[in-house]
Scaffold this motif. Structure first.
Motif, PDB file in Angstrom:
ATOM      1  N   THR A 149       0.856  -1.191   0.000  1.00 47.41           N
ATOM      2  CA  THR A 149       0.000   0.000   0.000  1.00 47.41           C
ATOM      3  C   THR A 149       0.889   1.237   0.000  1.00 47.41           C
ATOM      4  N   PRO A 150       1.533   1.539  -1.135  1.00 50.90           N
ATOM      5  CA  PRO A 150       2.461   2.678  -1.170  1.00 50.90           C
ATOM      6  C   PRO A 150       1.745   3.994  -0.906  1.00 50.90           C
ATOM      7  N   GLY A 151       2.513   4.958  -0.445  1.00 48.62           N
ATOM      8  CA  GLY A 151       1.947   6.258  -0.105  1.00 48.62           C
ATOM      9  C   GLY A 151       2.042   6.588   1.361  1.00 48.62           C
ATOM     10  N   GLY A 152       2.549   5.629   2.153  1.00 48.78           N
ATOM     11  CA  GLY A 152       2.815   5.917   3.550  1.00 48.78           C
ATOM     12  C   GLY A 152       1.597   5.857   4.452  1.00 48.78           C
ATOM     13  N   PHE A 153       1.785   6.318   5.693  1.00 50.85           N
ATOM     14  CA  PHE A 153       0.743   6.347   6.717  1.00 50.85           C
ATOM     15  C   PHE A 153       0.359   7.797   6.989  1.00 50.85           C
ATOM     16  N   HIS A 154      -0.923   8.107   6.880  1.00 49.74           N
ATOM     17  CA  HIS A 154      -1.364   9.475   7.164  1.00 49.74           C
ATOM     18  C   HIS A 154      -1.512   9.708   8.659  1.00 49.74           C
ATOM     19  N   THR A 155      -1.944   8.683   9.377  1.00 46.09           N
ATOM     20  CA  THR A 155      -2.102   8.828  10.825  1.00 46.09           C
ATOM     21  C   THR A 155      -1.599   7.570  11.531  1.00 46.09           C
TER      22      THR A 155
END
Length: 461
Positions: free
Chosen positions: A165-171
């Motif tokens: 799930t590329p794009g990182g963690f928002h929270t």
């Protein structure tokens, strides 16, 4: 929508109501010069300009007077000492290596949470980078901060990557589970929350400690605004002996029983409310019955829902709020911390706001302090693009994150433009739910003893 109860209004509230008629283009009150009479500034640090402050987390032990602030710009964080709350100072700053190569730096480091395990203290920093540069699969960097105030021994201990799930963690949200595990809940770009066992992560588990995923109900691909979750809250419910996950995202808001993490069970949901295509932030009161729900668009108030009909099984979903609150009808309240009966709000352009929800059908403002000093509501063609300075965006300027130290009632906020602020409200000198006749449950964790009311666990290996 209720701004205040007429029977409980005070002079500061009257002043607040008078400000509601200011023209949309008017300058907000100068930072440091405007607030209700019962809210006082303890400290302010500018932190270097726009986007050097974003989310915020305060350690709960008075013996560790440290606050962590994430930085979108330069993708890093600050560790701030509030040993003397009137003289806050930056102890330590970190930024990711090879800054110019990272794409999507308007996101950067978007959230931060601390946790304690095995007698040591750590910080989990959530990161988001776009395709076209390095670290598109990087979700979080974890630091050992046990040595503070000695910064020479602060060190990075590992990175959590999510290549699926590329794009990182928002929270991120750190939680002491009733079974004894120290957990990190993280958003992903997929239709689920990831859950990491931080002891396993620190022990270099091949799966990085990933032990569970909390799905988002329904078909997220049919959602027009987002496909997964945004924010979450996790807390223990002493009445049912359940660990509960409160997730906001595609289609609305969802409550899961996560006592058995590997088998999360949906308990109820909030969907179909007018003007609500998705959920942003979802914070329950200590009983888990009433929840404060935020939807990220201008003019949207904070809605208060009663979950009891859903938890009792008398309705399939909750769709009508029982109360609502906003500081200013043209504004947008953002993140919330509930210390019943008070709700502490980072209100973007409206700074720090505090309202009372003892009667959830009629919440009313009890204090405020404006931290943002830019012009209001100046729109541009694409409000999702990064803003170079105050006013170059839509309504989401100003106070972004907020937290409360239960031991003494210190309130801290991170304003995206004016930096770090510490304030105190008269009469609020700390919080323990038992003093109000409710469970002692909030976002603050008891890392040594576990959740209030939970049996002593036999820790899961």
């Amino acid at each position: 929508m209720s701004l205040c109860s007429s029977s409980k209004a005070s002079l500061p509230l009257a002043i607040l109501l008078l400000t509601l008629g200011r023209p949309a283009s008017a300058q907000l009150f100068t930072a440091g010069a405007q607030g209700s009479a019962n809210v006082h500034v303890m400290s302010h640090l500018a932190l270097g300009g726009p986007f050097h402050a974003n989310s915020i987390d305060v350690e709960q032990e008075l013996s560790r007077p440290y606050v962590y602030v994430s930085r979108r710009k330069d993708a890093g964080f600050h560790a701030i000492s509030v040993k003397d709350p009137t003289r806050a100072r930056v102890l330590y700053s970190w930024e990711i290596e090879n800054q110019p190569l990272h794409v999507g730096r308007s996101l950067g480091a978007v959230d931060v949470k601390y946790f304690k395990t095995r007698g040591r203290y750590y910080v989990g920093l959530a990161l988001q980078f776009d395709a076209g540069g390095p670290d598109t699969d990087l979700g979080a960097v974890v630091f050992d901060v046990t040595s503070l105030p000695d910064t020479t021994k602060v060190r990075e201990v590992g990175r959590i990557r999510a290549p699926d799930t590329p794009g990182g963690f928002h929270t991120v949200y750190s939680y002491k589970h009733s079974d004894g595990r120290v957990l990190l809940f993280t958003t992903t770009s997929g239709p689920h929350y990831n859950v990491y066992d931080m002891d396993k992560f620190l022990d270099h588990d091949p799966k990085q400690g990933l032990i569970a995923q909390i799905p988002i109900p329904g078909d997220p691909q049919k959602q027009t605004f987002m496909a997964g979750y945004h924010d979450c809250y996790v807390g223990y419910d002493p009445a049912t002996h359940q660990d509960r996950f409160y997730g906001a995202g595609a289609g609305g808001y969802y409550v899961f029983d996560v006592t058995r993490l590997e088998q999360p069970q949906l308990l109820t949901s909030v969907t179909g409310a007018a003007g609500m295509q998705s959920g942003h932030t979802f914070t329950p009161d200590p009983t888990g019955r009433y929840v404060v729900a935020e939807t990220e668009y201008q003019y949207a108030p904070l809605r208060i829902f009663d979950l009891k009909p859903g938890l009792d099984g008398t309705v399939k979903t909750i769709s009508r709020p029982i109360g609502a609150w906003t500081a200013r009808w043209r504004g947008l309240p953002h993140n919330t911390e509930v210390r019943w009966p008070y709700v502490f709000v980072s209100g973007y352009e409206d700074g720090v706001q505090v309202f009372n929800m003892m009667d959830p059908t009629n919440p009313y403002t009890v204090g405020f302090y404006h931290t943002y000093d830019g012009p209001t509501e100046i729109n541009k063609p694409n409000p999702m693009e990064p803003r170079a300075k105050p006013g170059e965006g839509d309504v989401d300027n100003g106070s972004f994150g907020i937290d409360v130290r239960n031991a003494d009632g210190l309130v801290v906020t991170a304003d995206m433009y004016t930096g770090f602020w510490a304030v105190k409200m008269d009469g609020f000198d700390g919080w323990n739910g038992h003093q109000w006749g409710v469970p002692n449950v909030s976002s603050a964790q008891d890392w040594d003893n576990g959740p209030d009311g939970a049996p002593k666990p036999n820790k899961v290996s």
